[in-house]
Design an enzyme around this catalytic site. Sequence first.
Site, short mmCIF file in Angstrom:
data_model
loop_
_atom_site.label_atom_id
_atom_site.label_comp_id
_atom_site.label_asym_id
_atom_site.label_seq_id
_atom_site.Cartn_x
_atom_site.Cartn_y
_atom_site.Cartn_z
NE ARG A 137 4.69 0.87 -3.48
CZ ARG A 137 4.16 0.20 -4.50
NH1 ARG A 137 3.55 0.82 -5.45
NH2 ARG A 137 4.24 -1.12 -4.58
CG ASP A 143 4.36 -6.13 -12.03
OD1 ASP A 143 3.79 -6.47 -13.07
OD2 ASP A 143 3.97 -6.49 -10.89
CG ASP A 144 5.12 -1.57 -8.53
OD1 ASP A 144 4.58 -2.49 -7.91
OD2 ASP A 144 6.35 -1.35 -8.52
CG ASN A 194 -1.79 -5.73 -2.92
OD1 ASN A 194 -2.84 -6.32 -2.74
ND2 ASN A 194 -1.20 -5.63 -4.10
CE1 TYR A 208 5.71 -10.32 -4.66
CE2 TYR A 208 3.46 -9.58 -4.98
CZ TYR A 208 4.82 -9.32 -4.97
OH TYR A 208 5.27 -8.07 -5.23
CE LYS A 240 5.27 -8.71 -8.16
NZ LYS A 240 4.64 -7.60 -8.82
CD GLU A 260 7.40 -5.57 -8.16
OE1 GLU A 260 7.30 -5.73 -9.39
OE2 GLU A 260 6.43 -5.50 -7.41
CG ASP A 261 7.09 -3.10 -4.51
OD1 ASP A 261 6.18 -2.81 -5.31
OD2 ASP A 261 6.96 -3.97 -3.64
P1 NAD Z 1 1.77 5.32 -5.11
O1 NAD Z 1 2.48 5.72 -3.87
O2 NAD Z 1 2.42 5.55 -6.42
O3 NAD Z 1 0.33 6.02 -5.16
C1 NAD Z 1 -0.54 6.15 -4.08
C2 NAD Z 1 -1.52 7.29 -4.40
O4 NAD Z 1 -2.54 7.29 -3.41
C3 NAD Z 1 -0.90 8.67 -4.42
O5 NAD Z 1 -1.39 9.37 -5.52
C4 NAD Z 1 -1.43 9.32 -3.14
O6 NAD Z 1 -1.57 10.71 -3.27
C5 NAD Z 1 -2.79 8.65 -3.03
N1 NAD Z 1 -3.35 8.68 -1.69
C6 NAD Z 1 -2.73 8.46 -0.52
N2 NAD Z 1 -3.62 8.59 0.49
C7 NAD Z 1 -4.80 8.88 -0.06
C8 NAD Z 1 -6.08 9.14 0.47
N3 NAD Z 1 -6.32 9.09 1.77
N4 NAD Z 1 -7.07 9.43 -0.40
C9 NAD Z 1 -6.84 9.46 -1.73
N5 NAD Z 1 -5.65 9.22 -2.27
C10 NAD Z 1 -4.63 8.93 -1.45
O7 NAD Z 1 1.46 3.78 -4.94
P2 NAD Z 1 0.98 2.75 -6.08
O8 NAD Z 1 2.13 2.03 -6.64
O9 NAD Z 1 0.06 3.44 -7.01
O10 NAD Z 1 0.20 1.68 -5.20
C11 NAD Z 1 -0.96 2.04 -4.48
C12 NAD Z 1 -1.56 0.80 -3.88
O11 NAD Z 1 -1.96 -0.07 -4.92
C13 NAD Z 1 -0.60 0.00 -2.99
O12 NAD Z 1 -1.29 -0.41 -1.83
C14 NAD Z 1 -0.26 -1.18 -3.81
O13 NAD Z 1 -0.01 -2.33 -3.03
C15 NAD Z 1 -1.51 -1.36 -4.64
N6 NAD Z 1 -1.24 -2.10 -5.87
C16 NAD Z 1 -2.08 -3.13 -6.17
C17 NAD Z 1 -1.85 -3.88 -7.28
C18 NAD Z 1 -2.79 -5.01 -7.61
O14 NAD Z 1 -3.75 -5.16 -6.96
N7 NAD Z 1 -2.54 -5.80 -8.61
C19 NAD Z 1 -0.77 -3.62 -8.08
C20 NAD Z 1 0.06 -2.54 -7.77
C21 NAD Z 1 -0.20 -1.78 -6.65
#
Ligand code: NAD
Length: 546
Positions: free
Chosen positions: A151, A263-264, A403, A98, A169, A240-241
Amino acid sequence: MSDLNEHHPLGFQLLQNPVFNKGTAFTEAERNALGLRGLLPPHVQTQEEQVARVLGNLRRKDSDLERYIFLIGLLDRNETLFYKTLSDHLEEMMPLVYTPVVGQACQMYAEIFRRPRGIFISKNDAGHVREVLRNWPFHDVRVIVVTDGERILGLGDLGANGMGIPVGKLSLYTTCAGIPPQCCLPVTLDVGTNNETLRNSPLYIGLNEPRLRGEAYDALIDEFLTAVRELFPRALVQFEDFANNNAFRLLKKNRDRTCCFNDDIQGTAAVALAGMLSATRITGQKFAGQKMLFLGAGEAGTGIAELAVAALVDDGMPEAEARQRCWFVDSHGLVVRTRTDLAEHKLPFAQEHAPLPDLISAIRDLKPSAIIGVSGKPNTFSREVIEEMSRINERPIIFALSNPTSQAECTADEAYRYSNGCAVFASGSPFSPVKLNGTTFVPGQGNNAYIFPGVGLGVMASESRRVTDEMFLAAARTLALEVGVNDLTQGRVYPSFERIREVSAAIAAAVAEIAYARGLAMHARPANVRAQVESLMWKPEYKSYV
Ligand code: NAD
């Protein structure tokens, strides 16, 4: 094929079938009875000896991508041995199957492609999705992980290459919660890709077309979910994604008519909330007293905040007050009422406040106790940000959840160093322990794998018709309770992954209890829910065929 059947079909076919294959571990009696004699080298090995060989082979590889390829090759040859290796060496294997390595694997999926795995449904299958799903050889499907590849982690649109994600997953559903491998179905919906680099690659495995949008896209998803309900009525569907807009829309549209979750949004929410609950045990503060500032207002960020609000309300706080504990900075600054550019999912968190341009100005103004990075943008928790958080708080809570590792808002080393060892830190991708001024800090990994396997097992055990937010809240609280004092003293906000099957069983029991209590289960509550859950957990042990 007819040539094969004239000889000893069974033995040869067993060796080719990853579900039944035991390789060199077939016993003398099995070799005699099943027509295997001569097809294997004479020495019969134990599963432990096989695992040792796998580890040797794996560790000799030069790169993580090669290790990933090797492990998937093992999965394609001998499923039981793959899961035994994963289960016994989870801390080492998890980052390979993963995040972060699966991200690299998805980027290179077309180049490293060997054998297909899962079901690919393309936009050209519209009108025939049911027939495509019927080609899956296993009928008791209980968990489906589906992506449209738009994504992938923080890496963007990877189209059909995203299949690595459902495969990865689901391998964690099996490893962490004992969902039997044959009950798991990975699905990729290939609706095209807007990634020009992929489309220009002659090796790309998906459709060389721009992404399908609008009604035709929605119709394909509807057709897929309808077919799932008909063919696999006890299956849980994990979205997912998907890109942000589709993720929220699809969840809202389907959550009350299909057993599904995202899950996200929801899994991330539960794991992050559990981390926050544990972090407050380290800082010695109340969760109700926290002010959380999120960087990134997407699926992860607003999902976490919604569940945090649910937890506060569940503890007795009025909802309006709970929402004021959650603040957001997105790419256009602080999320406030006067902004006209806010997507629907951000509106419940738009605060009455003057606009602020960026994270550092928001920290100075709001003085949050925790910052939670879910922006997918690296280096955004700069030295200045961490120093400011440490000036305001004795023990600042700093979660850099983006991530893969390359996208994390800051590294563990930066969080501990710039806060002079005061930060309570967790990340989305794994970081090694950090030594600073003679103390070793063990960063927690807010890995969704703490949550979704247990939720899946709870749904499977209760045969719940739906997945609810109440289940994710119960999962988060259960996970937080599994964090021991020993973990907390090392700075860890999550339990060790060595205990994951136990943790998943506890979460599953909590989830199943909700299904029984809310009338969502397809059968009556058994006398001992935990025992029932545990009895369903598959173990990666060879069965005897004679
Ligand atoms: P998403 O695309 O739905 O959201 C991203 C957000 O970040 C958007 O609101 C965007 O406007 C904002 N953004 C982008 N650039 C920015 C900046 N420079 N400053 C401030 N805000 C900014 O994506 P998501 O599903 O919410 O995932 C975001 C991140 O979280 C990914 O990297 C994903 O891998 C990570 N994530 C981590 C976990 C975990 O740790 N368990 C779980 C899910 C997602």
